[in-house]
Write a protein that holds these residues in place. Sequence first.
Motif: not given
Length: 325
Positions: A264-282
């Motif tokens: 995980k990064p120090d800042q930003g999304f705290d969960d891989m799947y949340h990050m993927l889901s947010t990206f794929l909303k496009k």
Amino acid sequence: MKKWLSLCFLSWITTIIQAADGFVIPPFLVPGDTVAIISPSSEATQEMVDAGSRALRKWGLVPVASPNVLKSWHGYAGTPQQRRDDLLWALRNPAVKAIIATRGGDGAPQVLSELPVDSFVRYPKWIVGFSDVTALLCAEARAGVMSIHGSMCEALGYEQAEDTVSRAVHDMLFGKMPVYRVPANSHNHRGVATGTLVGGNMSVYGGLAGSPFDILDIDDIILFIEDTGENMSHVARMLHMLELRGVLGRLKGLIVGKFAKYKKPDQGFDDMYHMLSTFLKKYPDLPVCFDFPVGHAHLNNFPMMVGAQVQLEINSSQTTLRFIL
């Protein structure tokens, strides 16, 4: 059997045929067939070879280790030439009916360098592996030959080859196709899609971009993705690369598997799947399944037939993946 996944099987014929998408289906195995054990990636151990051999014998098959299976060279299982020679030996040996890797790790793309381009289509055989071995599965797919993304020697020895995942690998090799049913996930995009199933380890097939082994150049694909030990920012970068190449816009469907030991990064999304889901909303019209049991943990790594025509159906209660041969 796990409650979140059900399997049912259909038997198929055991000769070389072509699927509807033009891919060659290698002959399915029968008891007494010989299976080659090779090490195309990182250095293997005798214990790994022994574990795979026990599993294959239990299935009524005859394991044979390649000449360089236990070689060592800078952490790899031999020099690139030795590993390439073992792959060609297994492909060209008429007694060998399938090929399974000892393990993944690193180095399989090196094996593809200077490999005769027609090797896979001239000698269509099942290659079984995942992780770094995704490179060989990509090469087979670009040659128009199916392969199996599945557990290798080390994992198959865990439960004497009798656990659910090992049995699924056995059944697929012997021509019994699964129907996978996975409970719904809140991140899913509902929809129905039919296409050619390709994918595996994101870092590995991403590294083949622009090469003759780039699976993302295949038309009408349903892509499955998984990885281990990667930074979330690296996975995000790979997603952006798929977008820039126009891949995400032309996918028929997307299957999100397991991302293990990610950083995980120090800042930003705290969960891989949340990050993927947010990206794929496009891509709201793209059918997307999350939490599919494919990845780097053996009991969450059900076999996937790369190059097979599949139907992906995602509804409010479950995801269903059917293989169409």
